[in-house]
Design an enzyme around this catalytic site. Structure first.
Site, PDB file in Angstrom:
ATOM      1  N   GLU A  65     -40.671  -8.070   6.872  1.00 29.50           N
ATOM      2  CA  GLU A  65     -42.043  -8.003   7.412  1.00 29.50           C
ATOM      3  C   GLU A  65     -42.014  -7.921   8.937  1.00 29.50           C
ATOM      4  O   GLU A  65     -42.955  -7.427   9.551  1.00 29.50           O
ATOM      5  CB  GLU A  65     -42.864  -9.219   6.943  1.00 29.50           C
ATOM      6  CG  GLU A  65     -42.943  -9.391   5.424  1.00 29.50           C
ATOM      7  CD  GLU A  65     -43.964  -8.472   4.732  1.00 29.50           C
ATOM      8  OE1 GLU A  65     -44.546  -7.590   5.402  1.00 29.50           O
ATOM      9  OE2 GLU A  65     -44.163  -8.643   3.510  1.00 29.50           O
ATOM     10  N   ASN A 104     -49.865  -2.597   4.831  1.00 25.21           N
ATOM     11  CA  ASN A 104     -49.355  -2.433   3.461  1.00 25.21           C
ATOM     12  C   ASN A 104     -48.203  -1.439   3.394  1.00 25.21           C
ATOM     13  O   ASN A 104     -47.795  -1.044   2.298  1.00 25.21           O
ATOM     14  CB  ASN A 104     -50.489  -1.977   2.526  1.00 25.21           C
ATOM     15  CG  ASN A 104     -51.572  -3.035   2.408  1.00 25.21           C
ATOM     16  OD1 ASN A 104     -51.269  -4.230   2.429  1.00 25.21           O
ATOM     17  ND2 ASN A 104     -52.819  -2.622   2.331  1.00 25.21           N
ATOM     18  N   HIS A 149     -45.671  -1.597   0.641  1.00 29.38           N
ATOM     19  CA  HIS A 149     -46.135  -2.533  -0.383  1.00 29.38           C
ATOM     20  C   HIS A 149     -46.496  -1.844  -1.700  1.00 29.38           C
ATOM     21  O   HIS A 149     -46.392  -2.459  -2.757  1.00 29.38           O
ATOM     22  CB  HIS A 149     -47.329  -3.344   0.134  1.00 29.38           C
ATOM     23  CG  HIS A 149     -46.933  -4.425   1.092  1.00 29.38           C
ATOM     24  ND1 HIS A 149     -46.276  -4.179   2.283  1.00 29.38           N
ATOM     25  CD2 HIS A 149     -47.065  -5.780   1.033  1.00 29.38           C
ATOM     26  CE1 HIS A 149     -46.052  -5.307   2.914  1.00 29.38           C
ATOM     27  NE2 HIS A 149     -46.514  -6.306   2.183  1.00 29.38           N
ATOM     28  N   HIS A 203     -40.419 -10.801  -2.816  1.00 27.10           N
ATOM     29  CA  HIS A 203     -41.472  -9.935  -2.260  1.00 27.10           C
ATOM     30  C   HIS A 203     -40.953  -9.162  -1.035  1.00 27.10           C
ATOM     31  O   HIS A 203     -41.100  -7.940  -0.948  1.00 27.10           O
ATOM     32  CB  HIS A 203     -42.692 -10.791  -1.896  1.00 27.10           C
ATOM     33  CG  HIS A 203     -43.767 -10.029  -1.196  1.00 27.10           C
ATOM     34  ND1 HIS A 203     -44.577  -9.108  -1.831  1.00 27.10           N
ATOM     35  CD2 HIS A 203     -44.163 -10.016   0.109  1.00 27.10           C
ATOM     36  CE1 HIS A 203     -45.425  -8.581  -0.963  1.00 27.10           C
ATOM     37  NE2 HIS A 203     -45.195  -9.113   0.228  1.00 27.10           N
TER      38      HIS A 203
HETATM   39  P1  NAD Z   1     -42.545 -18.934  -0.829  1.00 27.19           P
HETATM   40  O1  NAD Z   1     -43.734 -19.582  -0.305  1.00 27.19           O
HETATM   41  O2  NAD Z   1     -42.359 -18.898  -2.294  1.00 27.19           O
HETATM   42  O3  NAD Z   1     -41.266 -19.565  -0.145  1.00 27.19           O
HETATM   43  C1  NAD Z   1     -40.000 -19.058  -0.481  1.00 27.19           C
HETATM   44  C2  NAD Z   1     -39.035 -20.156  -0.928  1.00 27.19           C
HETATM   45  O4  NAD Z   1     -38.564 -20.849   0.223  1.00 27.19           O
HETATM   46  C3  NAD Z   1     -39.655 -21.224  -1.825  1.00 27.19           C
HETATM   47  O5  NAD Z   1     -38.687 -21.607  -2.760  1.00 27.19           O
HETATM   48  C4  NAD Z   1     -39.909 -22.380  -0.872  1.00 27.19           C
HETATM   49  O6  NAD Z   1     -39.891 -23.622  -1.521  1.00 27.19           O
HETATM   50  C5  NAD Z   1     -38.768 -22.252   0.084  1.00 27.19           C
HETATM   51  N1  NAD Z   1     -39.017 -22.740   1.437  1.00 27.19           N
HETATM   52  C6  NAD Z   1     -40.087 -22.462   2.207  1.00 27.19           C
HETATM   53  N2  NAD Z   1     -39.903 -22.927   3.438  1.00 27.19           N
HETATM   54  C7  NAD Z   1     -38.698 -23.543   3.454  1.00 27.19           C
HETATM   55  C8  NAD Z   1     -37.942 -24.187   4.451  1.00 27.19           C
HETATM   56  N3  NAD Z   1     -38.354 -24.235   5.724  1.00 27.19           N
HETATM   57  N4  NAD Z   1     -36.760 -24.721   4.107  1.00 27.19           N
HETATM   58  C9  NAD Z   1     -36.303 -24.613   2.830  1.00 27.19           C
HETATM   59  N5  NAD Z   1     -36.943 -23.974   1.844  1.00 27.19           N
HETATM   60  C10 NAD Z   1     -38.139 -23.438   2.165  1.00 27.19           C
HETATM   61  O7  NAD Z   1     -42.460 -17.386  -0.371  1.00 27.19           O
HETATM   62  P2  NAD Z   1     -42.876 -16.586   0.935  1.00 27.19           P
HETATM   63  O8  NAD Z   1     -41.923 -15.460   0.998  1.00 27.19           O
HETATM   64  O9  NAD Z   1     -43.060 -17.460   2.107  1.00 27.19           O
HETATM   65  O10 NAD Z   1     -44.321 -16.047   0.553  1.00 27.19           O
HETATM   66  C11 NAD Z   1     -44.512 -15.141  -0.497  1.00 27.19           C
HETATM   67  C12 NAD Z   1     -45.956 -15.210  -0.891  1.00 27.19           C
HETATM   68  O11 NAD Z   1     -46.762 -14.836   0.221  1.00 27.19           O
HETATM   69  C13 NAD Z   1     -46.326 -14.290  -2.027  1.00 27.19           C
HETATM   70  O12 NAD Z   1     -47.127 -14.990  -2.943  1.00 27.19           O
HETATM   71  C14 NAD Z   1     -47.135 -13.193  -1.350  1.00 27.19           C
HETATM   72  O13 NAD Z   1     -48.111 -12.638  -2.210  1.00 27.19           O
HETATM   73  C15 NAD Z   1     -47.764 -13.948  -0.220  1.00 27.19           C
HETATM   74  N6  NAD Z   1     -48.155 -13.133   0.932  1.00 27.19           N
HETATM   75  C16 NAD Z   1     -49.403 -13.314   1.424  1.00 27.19           C
HETATM   76  C17 NAD Z   1     -49.794 -12.598   2.523  1.00 27.19           C
HETATM   77  C18 NAD Z   1     -51.153 -12.831   3.118  1.00 27.19           C
HETATM   78  O14 NAD Z   1     -51.546 -12.090   4.022  1.00 27.19           O
HETATM   79  N7  NAD Z   1     -51.863 -13.848   2.682  1.00 27.19           N
HETATM   80  C19 NAD Z   1     -48.922 -11.705   3.146  1.00 27.19           C
HETATM   81  C20 NAD Z   1     -47.641 -11.557   2.615  1.00 27.19           C
HETATM   82  C21 NAD Z   1     -47.262 -12.289   1.499  1.00 27.19           C
HETATM   83  N1  GLY Z   2     -50.167  -8.909   4.603  1.00 21.51           N
HETATM   84  C1  GLY Z   2     -51.135  -7.881   4.758  1.00 21.51           C
HETATM   85  C2  GLY Z   2     -52.369  -8.330   5.430  1.00 21.51           C
HETATM   86  O1  GLY Z   2     -52.467  -9.440   5.867  1.00 21.51           O
HETATM   87  O2  GLY Z   2     -53.285  -7.565   5.528  1.00 21.51           O
END
Ligand code: NAD
Ligand code: GLY
Length: 368
Positions: A185, A246, A249, A267
């Site tokens: 990202e 996106n 994506h 992801h």
């Molecule tokens: P996540 O929240 O599942 O975290 C990834 C893993 O890392 C998990 O197992 C978590 O327990 C672990 N973890 C997190 N921080 C840690 C740390 N500091 N130390 C040790 N372990 C840690 O995944 P992610 O990649 O952060 O987020 C993915 C999610 O975000 C998806 O659901 C996706 O749809 C969403 N997302 C949302 C947006 C938005 O704009 N709202 C944008 C991109 C992705």
């Molecule tokens: N992650 C895409 C958005 O925030 O629009």
């Protein structure tokens, strides 16, 4: 410390980026925590790594932390957890002016943000992102969501946080694979509209991933500033500007769907592959030289990410992958807008891509 303003109309807020912010949580919240009781939603991994730091940071300033510790993983973004979290917040007597803390990655941020959006028609929340992905993307911009049986992020709300504190120290405990996934990202901002930043990534990406503190702060702050500009311009993704985020994506979601949103493909890993596919598809359409697409693929190779479909052993054809795209929430009047590229830093939204052509292209990629 880098401080990046997010100028959304009527509700501006700051993203603060520095190592050590969690330990000094209360002063950095600057009066937002107005009551003794502070609700915190997190997951079990993050609690194990950072729970004590946050607990002490709050208690040292006279606050009483109330923890809701959820299972780690994508399945946590469910109706069930949303409803239980909202009930829990109600049982704590949270009012609209109170701030709920979301300590974790995108999963916790999305779920907590959505709970805050619907609690009493909207209470406040503070994002404390602990993954690289959450620091550079999901914690900023106010998209909140849960998953349903019909697909990912199909139910949610736009609800901006009151503050984002991106503590770079949290990246030290993040598993390497998660760090790499978040790095996709970071690279995305270069590919969308900042060729110089992509070149910076090519030069400094490996050092950043190995833990160089100065590079991490630069990359996170630069990425957040880029996202903040986009969100300020197009908060609700209505003009096409925010849709550029996106990039990769649409292809990525098809790969995630085909792999069952499982740990086989995170992801960010899907987004990295998706950006390579978007670049190759753009080159195939004559929008940019094939060498530019391969330059992008080479960078992901160089840092240890996948840039080819074959190792995924998908066992499906291009048509099946393209069929997943039909369920994309970005479908508009029967057409799926694709983010394509005319070069590094030159992404644009194309609403005329034929899915048959995408399927044929994916067949070629699967056979590589
Ligand atoms: P996540 O929240 O599942 O975290 C990834 C893993 O890392 C998990 O197992 C978590 O327990 C672990 N973890 C997190 N921080 C840690 C740390 N500091 N130390 C040790 N372990 C840690 O995944 P992610 O990649 O952060 O987020 C993915 C999610 O975000 C998806 O659901 C996706 O749809 C969403 N997302 C949302 C947006 C938005 O704009 N709202 C944008 C991109 C992705
Ligand atoms: N992650 C895409 C958005 O925030 O629009």
């Amino acid at each position: 410390m880098a401080v990046i303003p997010v100028d959304v109309a009527g509700r501006p807020y700051e993203v603060r980026v520095e190592a050590g912010l969690l330990a000094e949580l209360v002063p950095h919240c600057r009066g937002l925590l107005r009551k003794r009781d502070v609700p915190i939603v997190t997951d079990a991994n993050v609690h194990a790594a950072w729970g004590e730091v946050v607990e002490s940071a709050l208690r040292d300033h006279g606050h009483e932390p109330h923890w809701r510790i959820l299972a780690a993983g994508e399945q946590t973004k469910s109706w069930e957890n949303l409803s239980r979290t909202v009930d829990w917040l109600l049982s704590l007597g949270v009012e609209r002016g109170d701030h709920v803390l979301a300590l974790g990655g995108g999963v916790i941020g999305d779920l907590t943000g959505f709970a805050a959006a619907v609690l009493k028609r909207g209470c406040q929340f503070i994002q404390l992102p602990t993954t690289l992905l959450a620091q550079v993307d999901s914690s900023v911009g106010g998209k909140t969501a849960i998953n349903t049986s019909a697909g990912k992020n199909l139910v949610g709300a736009f609800h901006q946080p009151a503050l984002v504190l991106a503590d770079l120290a949290t990246l030290d405990t993040l598993p390497e694979r998660e760090l790499l996934a978040g790095y996709a990202e970071v690279v995305k901002y270069g590919l969308i509209g900042d060729a110089d930043f992509f070149a910076w990534c090519e030069e400094n990406g490996s050092a950043l991933l190995s833990g160089n503190a100065r590079d991490r702060e630069y990359a996170v702050a630069h990425s957040v500033a880029h996202k903040a500009r986009i969100v300020a311009e197009d908060e609700r993704e209505t003009t096409g500007t925010r849709a550029l985020l996106n990039l990769g994506h649409t292809f990525g979601h098809a790969l995630e769907a085909e792999t069952g949103y499982s740990a086989d493909l995170l992801h960010g890993e899907a987004v990295a592959l998706g950006m390579v596919l978007a670049a190759r598809f753009s080159a195939r359409a004559g929008l940019m030289p094939r060498s530019t697409a391969e330059r992008i693929a080479s960078h992901f190779d160089a840092v240890g990410m996948r840039s080819e479909l074959a190792p995924l052993r998908l066992g499906c054809d291009g048509k099946a992958l393209a069929a997943h795209m039909l369920h994309d929430k970005k479908m508009d009047a029967g057409m799926l807008p694709f983010v394509l590229m005319k070069g590094v830093g030159k992404a644009y939204l194309d609403k005329s891509v034929a899915l048959d052509d995408v399927a044929a292209f994916l067949d070629e990629e699967l056979a590589r």
